[in-house]
Design a protein around this motif. Structure first.
Motif, PDB file in Angstrom:
ATOM      1  N   ALA A 112       0.865  -1.081  -0.093  1.00  0.00           N
ATOM      2  CA  ALA A 112       0.025  -0.099   0.027  1.00  0.00           C
ATOM      3  C   ALA A 112       0.908   1.268  -0.009  1.00  0.00           C
ATOM      4  O   ALA A 112       0.585   2.334  -0.813  1.00  0.00           O
ATOM      5  CB  ALA A 112      -1.043  -0.203   1.318  1.00  0.00           C
ATOM      6  N   ALA A 113       1.950   1.191   0.638  1.00  0.00           N
ATOM      7  CA  ALA A 113       3.040   2.342   0.794  1.00  0.00           C
ATOM      8  C   ALA A 113       3.356   2.745  -0.636  1.00  0.00           C
ATOM      9  O   ALA A 113       3.526   4.011  -1.310  1.00  0.00           O
ATOM     10  CB  ALA A 113       4.187   2.159   1.804  1.00  0.00           C
ATOM     11  N   PHE A 114       3.925   1.503  -1.240  1.00  0.00           N
ATOM     12  CA  PHE A 114       4.477   1.881  -2.786  1.00  0.00           C
ATOM     13  C   PHE A 114       3.225   2.109  -3.566  1.00  0.00           C
ATOM     14  O   PHE A 114       3.739   2.802  -4.795  1.00  0.00           O
ATOM     15  CB  PHE A 114       5.289   0.605  -2.881  1.00  0.00           C
ATOM     16  CG  PHE A 114       6.607   0.659  -2.601  1.00  0.00           C
ATOM     17  CD1 PHE A 114       7.950   1.115  -3.486  1.00  0.00           C
ATOM     18  CD2 PHE A 114       7.110   0.114  -1.245  1.00  0.00           C
ATOM     19  CE1 PHE A 114       8.933   0.944  -3.030  1.00  0.00           C
ATOM     20  CE2 PHE A 114       8.134   0.134  -0.802  1.00  0.00           C
ATOM     21  CZ  PHE A 114       9.265   0.705  -1.592  1.00  0.00           C
ATOM     22  N   VAL A 115       2.212   1.793  -3.671  1.00  0.00           N
ATOM     23  CA  VAL A 115       1.154   2.011  -4.444  1.00  0.00           C
ATOM     24  C   VAL A 115       0.790   3.659  -4.272  1.00  0.00           C
ATOM     25  O   VAL A 115       0.760   4.443  -5.368  1.00  0.00           O
ATOM     26  CB  VAL A 115      -0.374   1.424  -4.221  1.00  0.00           C
ATOM     27  CG1 VAL A 115      -1.392   2.240  -5.041  1.00  0.00           C
ATOM     28  CG2 VAL A 115      -0.360   0.001  -4.770  1.00  0.00           C
ATOM     29  N   ASN A 116       0.922   4.258  -3.012  1.00  0.00           N
ATOM     30  CA  ASN A 116       0.620   5.551  -2.926  1.00  0.00           C
ATOM     31  C   ASN A 116       2.085   6.287  -3.626  1.00  0.00           C
ATOM     32  O   ASN A 116       1.478   7.315  -4.014  1.00  0.00           O
ATOM     33  CB  ASN A 116       0.575   6.032  -1.311  1.00  0.00           C
ATOM     34  CG  ASN A 116      -0.752   5.693  -0.747  1.00  0.00           C
ATOM     35  OD1 ASN A 116      -1.606   5.799  -1.655  1.00  0.00           O
ATOM     36  ND2 ASN A 116      -0.670   4.987   0.505  1.00  0.00           N
ATOM     37  N   LEU A 117       3.269   5.800  -3.225  1.00  0.00           N
ATOM     38  CA  LEU A 117       4.354   6.496  -3.771  1.00  0.00           C
ATOM     39  C   LEU A 117       4.237   6.794  -5.473  1.00  0.00           C
ATOM     40  O   LEU A 117       4.746   7.621  -5.955  1.00  0.00           O
ATOM     41  CB  LEU A 117       5.629   5.841  -3.176  1.00  0.00           C
ATOM     42  CG  LEU A 117       5.878   6.138  -1.788  1.00  0.00           C
ATOM     43  CD1 LEU A 117       7.158   5.346  -1.408  1.00  0.00           C
ATOM     44  CD2 LEU A 117       6.111   7.557  -1.278  1.00  0.00           C
ATOM     45  N   LYS A 118       3.654   5.520  -5.568  1.00  0.00           N
ATOM     46  CA  LYS A 118       3.655   5.467  -7.359  1.00  0.00           C
ATOM     47  C   LYS A 118       2.421   6.624  -7.686  1.00  0.00           C
ATOM     48  O   LYS A 118       2.798   7.176  -8.822  1.00  0.00           O
ATOM     49  CB  LYS A 118       3.174   4.005  -7.824  1.00  0.00           C
ATOM     50  CG  LYS A 118       2.926   3.822  -9.107  1.00  0.00           C
ATOM     51  CD  LYS A 118       3.986   3.918 -10.312  1.00  0.00           C
ATOM     52  CE  LYS A 118       3.570   3.645 -11.623  1.00  0.00           C
ATOM     53  NZ  LYS A 118       4.067   4.563 -12.550  1.00  0.00           N
ATOM     54  N   THR A 119       1.599   6.657  -6.997  1.00  0.00           N
ATOM     55  CA  THR A 119       0.786   7.714  -7.381  1.00  0.00           C
ATOM     56  C   THR A 119       1.104   9.140  -7.359  1.00  0.00           C
ATOM     57  O   THR A 119       0.907  10.060  -8.131  1.00  0.00           O
ATOM     58  CB  THR A 119      -0.753   7.793  -6.481  1.00  0.00           C
ATOM     59  OG1 THR A 119      -1.105   6.170  -6.559  1.00  0.00           O
ATOM     60  CG2 THR A 119      -1.806   8.660  -6.922  1.00  0.00           C
ATOM     61  N   VAL A 120       1.811   9.411  -6.342  1.00  0.00           N
ATOM     62  CA  VAL A 120       2.610  10.409  -6.052  1.00  0.00           C
ATOM     63  C   VAL A 120       3.705  10.684  -7.207  1.00  0.00           C
ATOM     64  O   VAL A 120       3.568  11.865  -7.892  1.00  0.00           O
ATOM     65  CB  VAL A 120       3.502  10.672  -4.587  1.00  0.00           C
ATOM     66  CG1 VAL A 120       4.454  11.759  -4.705  1.00  0.00           C
ATOM     67  CG2 VAL A 120       2.730  10.434  -3.628  1.00  0.00           C
ATOM     68  N   HIS A 121       4.191   9.710  -7.506  1.00  0.00           N
ATOM     69  CA  HIS A 121       5.180  10.045  -8.850  1.00  0.00           C
ATOM     70  C   HIS A 121       4.371  10.373 -10.046  1.00  0.00           C
ATOM     71  O   HIS A 121       4.755  11.090 -10.761  1.00  0.00           O
ATOM     72  CB  HIS A 121       5.875   8.458  -9.092  1.00  0.00           C
ATOM     73  CG  HIS A 121       6.793   8.593 -10.175  1.00  0.00           C
ATOM     74  ND1 HIS A 121       6.392   8.071 -11.290  1.00  0.00           N
ATOM     75  CD2 HIS A 121       8.110   9.586 -10.442  1.00  0.00           C
ATOM     76  CE1 HIS A 121       7.424   8.310 -12.082  1.00  0.00           C
ATOM     77  NE2 HIS A 121       8.313   9.057 -11.660  1.00  0.00           N
ATOM     78  N   ASP A 122       3.420   9.543 -10.330  1.00  0.00           N
ATOM     79  CA  ASP A 122       2.660  10.028 -11.496  1.00  0.00           C
ATOM     80  C   ASP A 122       2.028  11.294 -11.474  1.00  0.00           C
ATOM     81  O   ASP A 122       1.687  12.134 -12.262  1.00  0.00           O
ATOM     82  CB  ASP A 122       1.611   9.046 -11.680  1.00  0.00           C
ATOM     83  CG  ASP A 122       2.072   7.486 -12.062  1.00  0.00           C
ATOM     84  OD1 ASP A 122       2.985   7.431 -12.391  1.00  0.00           O
ATOM     85  OD2 ASP A 122       1.143   6.485 -11.624  1.00  0.00           O
ATOM     86  N   VAL A 123       1.550  11.652 -10.174  1.00  0.00           N
ATOM     87  CA  VAL A 123       0.752  13.152 -10.192  1.00  0.00           C
ATOM     88  C   VAL A 123       1.922  14.212 -10.423  1.00  0.00           C
ATOM     89  O   VAL A 123       1.690  15.211 -11.117  1.00  0.00           O
ATOM     90  CB  VAL A 123       0.268  13.256  -8.721  1.00  0.00           C
ATOM     91  CG1 VAL A 123      -0.154  14.525  -8.601  1.00  0.00           C
ATOM     92  CG2 VAL A 123      -1.126  12.358  -8.531  1.00  0.00           C
ATOM     93  N   LEU A 124       3.045  13.995  -9.733  1.00  0.00           N
ATOM     94  CA  LEU A 124       4.116  15.023  -9.887  1.00  0.00           C
ATOM     95  C   LEU A 124       4.886  14.956 -11.374  1.00  0.00           C
ATOM     96  O   LEU A 124       4.677  16.173 -12.070  1.00  0.00           O
ATOM     97  CB  LEU A 124       5.331  14.651  -9.213  1.00  0.00           C
ATOM     98  CG  LEU A 124       4.954  15.140  -7.637  1.00  0.00           C
ATOM     99  CD1 LEU A 124       6.245  14.339  -6.772  1.00  0.00           C
ATOM    100  CD2 LEU A 124       4.731  16.535  -7.401  1.00  0.00           C
ATOM    101  N   LYS A 125       4.956  13.817 -11.889  1.00  0.00           N
ATOM    102  CA  LYS A 125       5.317  13.772 -13.261  1.00  0.00           C
ATOM    103  C   LYS A 125       4.102  14.577 -14.195  1.00  0.00           C
ATOM    104  O   LYS A 125       4.515  15.262 -15.250  1.00  0.00           O
ATOM    105  CB  LYS A 125       5.492  12.312 -13.672  1.00  0.00           C
ATOM    106  CG  LYS A 125       6.159  12.232 -14.963  1.00  0.00           C
ATOM    107  CD  LYS A 125       6.411  10.574 -15.054  1.00  0.00           C
ATOM    108  CE  LYS A 125       7.212  10.271 -16.587  1.00  0.00           C
ATOM    109  NZ  LYS A 125       7.647   9.047 -16.770  1.00  0.00           N
ATOM    110  N   ASP A 126       3.073  14.256 -14.145  1.00  0.00           N
ATOM    111  CA  ASP A 126       1.954  14.705 -14.876  1.00  0.00           C
ATOM    112  C   ASP A 126       1.928  16.325 -14.815  1.00  0.00           C
ATOM    113  O   ASP A 126       1.863  17.009 -15.672  1.00  0.00           O
ATOM    114  CB  ASP A 126       0.590  14.228 -14.520  1.00  0.00           C
ATOM    115  CG  ASP A 126      -0.463  14.852 -15.429  1.00  0.00           C
ATOM    116  OD1 ASP A 126      -0.384  14.636 -16.669  1.00  0.00           O
ATOM    117  OD2 ASP A 126      -1.444  15.232 -14.743  1.00  0.00           O
ATOM    118  N   SER A 127       1.946  16.836 -13.408  1.00  0.00           N
ATOM    119  CA  SER A 127       2.135  18.379 -13.243  1.00  0.00           C
ATOM    120  C   SER A 127       3.476  18.900 -13.817  1.00  0.00           C
ATOM    121  O   SER A 127       3.285  20.059 -14.517  1.00  0.00           O
ATOM    122  CB  SER A 127       2.175  18.462 -11.653  1.00  0.00           C
ATOM    123  OG  SER A 127       2.161  19.955 -11.269  1.00  0.00           O
TER     124      SER A 127
END
Length: 137
Positions: A112-127
């Motif tokens: 679950a921790a790494f799923v959240n980090l993956k989401t963080v990565h995707d959001v930042l990369k998209d931004s």
């Protein structure tokens, strides 16, 4: 005698500082006064983050990835502030996701921790992509 010794010592130190160039790259001037400057070109590398996202899910990799994502968030903040006015909605979203990730990691739920980090990565990369900032290759 004492005044002469102090005077010679002061002159020697001052003379050496004027003659010797500083050893540090960031130093400027002949007496080694350090300076700092900002780089207006925003860049980041995605390859190492992908390595940790796809690697083993453990505390060491979690800490490395969290540090890199926090640095990426700082880059996003700088880029947003340079280009926009007002509130940064990505910052709030990322901070909430990082808090959720920390909660999962503290409970030992690495998936679950790494799923959240993956989401963080995707959001930042998209931004960053929307602001015209792409990772270096």
């Amino acid at each position: 005698m004492r005044k002469t010794f102090v005077g010679l010592t002061a002159v020697t130190v001052f003379g050496v500082s004027l003659l010797c160039q500083p050893l540090f790259h960031a130093a400027s001037g002949r007496i080694g006064v350090t300076t700092a400057w900002a780089d207006d070109d925003f860049t980041y590398s995605d390859e190492e983050m992908q390595f940790y996202l796809n690697g083993e899910k453990n505390l060491a990799n979690y800490n490395m990835l969290t540090g890199m994502l926090t640095t990426l968030l700082k880059l996003q903040r700088k880029a947003f502030d340079a280009r926009n006015k007002g509130e940064n909605p990505v910052e709030t979203q990322v901070e909430d996701l990082l808090n959720d990730s920390n909660m999962s990691a503290s409970q030992g739920d690495w998936d679950a921790a790494f799923v959240n980090l993956k989401t963080v990565h995707d959001v930042l990369k998209d931004s960053l992509a929307k602001m015209g900032i792409t990772p270096i290759k």
